[in-house]
Design an enzyme around this catalytic site. Structure first.
Site, PDB file in Angstrom:
ATOM      1  N   PHE A 128       1.049  -1.196  -0.159  1.00  0.00           N
ATOM      2  CA  PHE A 128       0.103  -0.049  -0.010  1.00  0.00           C
ATOM      3  C   PHE A 128       0.813   1.203   0.001  1.00  0.00           C
ATOM      4  O   PHE A 128       1.487   1.443   0.961  1.00  0.00           O
ATOM      5  CB  PHE A 128      -0.738   0.056   1.045  1.00  0.00           C
ATOM      6  CG  PHE A 128      -2.095   1.067   1.175  1.00  0.00           C
ATOM      7  CD1 PHE A 128      -3.272   0.586   0.643  1.00  0.00           C
ATOM      8  CD2 PHE A 128      -1.870   2.150   1.696  1.00  0.00           C
ATOM      9  CE1 PHE A 128      -4.241   1.597   0.476  1.00  0.00           C
ATOM     10  CE2 PHE A 128      -2.855   3.260   1.638  1.00  0.00           C
ATOM     11  CZ  PHE A 128      -4.086   2.856   1.043  1.00  0.00           C
ATOM     12  N   THR A 131       2.656   6.893   2.174  1.00  0.00           N
ATOM     13  CA  THR A 131       3.524   7.901   2.698  1.00  0.00           C
ATOM     14  C   THR A 131       4.452   8.341   1.434  1.00  0.00           C
ATOM     15  O   THR A 131       4.725   7.725   0.612  1.00  0.00           O
ATOM     16  CB  THR A 131       4.304   7.241   3.556  1.00  0.00           C
ATOM     17  OG1 THR A 131       3.812   6.686   4.817  1.00  0.00           O
ATOM     18  CG2 THR A 131       5.312   8.293   4.262  1.00  0.00           C
ATOM     19  N   GLU A 132       4.716   9.615   1.469  1.00  0.00           N
ATOM     20  CA  GLU A 132       5.394  10.495   0.431  1.00  0.00           C
ATOM     21  C   GLU A 132       6.435  11.420   1.296  1.00  0.00           C
ATOM     22  O   GLU A 132       6.432  11.568   2.258  1.00  0.00           O
ATOM     23  CB  GLU A 132       4.522  11.436  -0.533  1.00  0.00           C
ATOM     24  CG  GLU A 132       3.518  10.522  -1.280  1.00  0.00           C
ATOM     25  CD  GLU A 132       2.665  11.628  -2.286  1.00  0.00           C
ATOM     26  OE1 GLU A 132       3.009  12.637  -2.341  1.00  0.00           O
ATOM     27  OE2 GLU A 132       1.784  10.993  -2.766  1.00  0.00           O
ATOM     28  N   GLU A 370       2.218   3.357  10.812  1.00  0.00           N
ATOM     29  CA  GLU A 370       0.874   3.557  10.824  1.00  0.00           C
ATOM     30  C   GLU A 370       0.404   4.188  11.665  1.00  0.00           C
ATOM     31  O   GLU A 370      -0.669   4.211  12.686  1.00  0.00           O
ATOM     32  CB  GLU A 370       0.426   1.984  11.043  1.00  0.00           C
ATOM     33  CG  GLU A 370       0.818   0.946   9.779  1.00  0.00           C
ATOM     34  CD  GLU A 370      -0.080  -0.056   9.634  1.00  0.00           C
ATOM     35  OE1 GLU A 370      -1.550   0.037   9.843  1.00  0.00           O
ATOM     36  OE2 GLU A 370       0.429  -1.272   9.405  1.00  0.00           O
ATOM     37  N   GLU A 374       2.223  10.647  18.448  1.00  0.00           N
ATOM     38  CA  GLU A 374       1.201  11.832  18.614  1.00  0.00           C
ATOM     39  C   GLU A 374      -0.024  11.817  17.842  1.00  0.00           C
ATOM     40  O   GLU A 374      -0.747  12.657  18.154  1.00  0.00           O
ATOM     41  CB  GLU A 374       2.429  13.150  17.825  1.00  0.00           C
ATOM     42  CG  GLU A 374       3.525  13.226  18.477  1.00  0.00           C
ATOM     43  CD  GLU A 374       4.590  12.442  18.672  1.00  0.00           C
ATOM     44  OE1 GLU A 374       5.648  12.398  19.305  1.00  0.00           O
ATOM     45  OE2 GLU A 374       4.575  11.452  17.725  1.00  0.00           O
TER      46      GLU A 374
END
Length: 387
Positions: A128, A131-132, A370, A374
């Site tokens: 999947f 994230t970039e 994932e 925070e």
């Protein structure tokens, strides 16, 4: 060392599954984990055996090649594996939660019947791509784009830190991409990109702090063309769908973290009993006893947290806040137990051949992947109505 593994709320089938995977972890995974970590090599023999055991198909219906189980069963298996090797555990978690689950949740019947059988057997893996470089916790900052040209999507952009994206078994990567704009906001959709698509490039594997034997790569897309039918779910619903998948994945990461915390505890108890200092077992010192007691407390509470969230999920009840609580609690436990186990081992704990040293390196990412700690705090605060 054998701490009690009794689970009062488990069914007989769940107990058998947990025992089976724990035995597999101890007898098959553990003996190869040091060498796999040292050489940064994912064992395809281990993955094949996991496929034969049906682990990749645990939470899916039999009609698609699954085992007809639930998410709780998957998390039991992940916890058992993570005790001895987090790289193997995350390979399973990502393959199911991030690879196959989006197809099952949001795919058409045609997509499910075509793609799921190879994923649920372990013969194929999916990844999947979320994230970039500029879009991690702020997934809404996605810059990868997909524009419709006739009966094709044309994708341009880049992703990073993508697990299971460059293995010989990887069949496709589902990527989030901006496909337009609605009400002044980015419209984000999810599109499946087969691994052999021209213009889709898998970069060299990362040199990571931990999880050395898991497969993680940066990805780039340059004029990548895929059929319009590769859209996964409704156009524009990619962000909302991703959030649902992430909530489930946090339960699985909590289970993985619990397994890691337990593995550190088991190793520390064994070592403290065997190690002699000034003529007495290390375990005879009250300071060490109290440390081990705190470690057991963390394992116990973490397990209760993920199991509660998993039961809610499988019962079809809201579980978003409970998943965040479970991940926050368990990832902290994994990191704390790894640090204290390493301290008990002393100089030996700094050696990679000992499992606590590997857990120390591996566990930090559990507080990041994932959803960072925070982000979990923000989710919990929102549930309280104060954020």
């Amino acid at each position: 060392m054998a701490l009690s593994t009794a689970r009062l709320d488990l069914t007989e089938e769940e107990r058998e599954l947990s025992a089976l995977v724990r035995q597999f972890a101890d007898e098959v995974v553990a003996p190869t984990s040091y060498e796999a970590d040292r050489t940064k090599t994912l064992s395809w023999d281990v993955i094949a055996q996991m496929g034969e055991m049906g682990l990749f198909g645990l939470p899916f219906p039999e009609e698609y090649g699954g085992q007809g189980g639930d998410y709780f069963a998957l998390c039991l298996a992940i916890e058992a594996l993570a005790r001895v090797d987090q790289s193997i555990a995350i390979t399973l978690e990502a393959a199911v939660s991030l690879g196959a689950m989006p197809v099952f949740r949001f795919g058409t019947e045609e997509q499910k019947h075509e793609l799921l059988p190879q994923l649920l057997s372990g013969e194929g893996l999916a990844a999947f791509g979320l994230t970039e470089p500029e879009a991690g916790s702020d997934a809404g900052a996605t810059r990868t784009t997909a524009r419709r040209e006739g009966e094709e999507w044309v994708i341009d952009g880049a992703k990073q830190f993508i697990t299971n994206s460059g293995t010989p078994l990887t069949r496709f990567v589902t990527v989030t991409a901006v496909t337009g704009e609605r009400d002044g906001r980015k419209e984000i959709s999810t599109i499946m990109v087969p691994s052999d698509t021209p213009g889709f490039t898998v970069g060299p594997a990362y040199d990571k702090v931990g999880w050395h034997a898991s497969d993680t790569h940066p990805l780039s897309f340059s004029g990548v063309r895929v059929p319009a039918g590769n859209l996964l779910g409704e156009q524009g619903r990619g962000f909302a769908n991703f959030l649902h998948i992430l909530d489930e994945g946090r339960i699985a990461i909590a289970a993985l973290s619990t397994g890691a915390a337990e593995g550190c505890l088991e190793a520390a108890v064994d070592y403290a009993r065997q190690r002699t200092v000034f003529g007495e077992p290390l375990a005879s010192r009250q300071s060490v006893q109290f440390t081990l007691a705190r470690m057991q407390q963390r394992v116990h509470v973490s397990r209760l947290a993920w199991q509660h969230a998993a039961r809610l999920r499988d019962a079809g009840q809201p579980f978003k806040a409970e998943a965040a609580i479970a991940k926050l609690t368990a990832s902290d436990a994994a990191m704390d137990n790894a640090r204290e186990a390493t301290q008990i081992f002393g100089g030996n704990g700094f050696m990679n051949e000992y499992p606590v040293g590997r857990h120390y390196r591996d566990s930090k990412i559990l507080e990041i992947g994932e959803g960072t700690s925070e982000v979990q705090l923000l989710v919990i605060a929102r549930a309280l109505g104060v954020a």
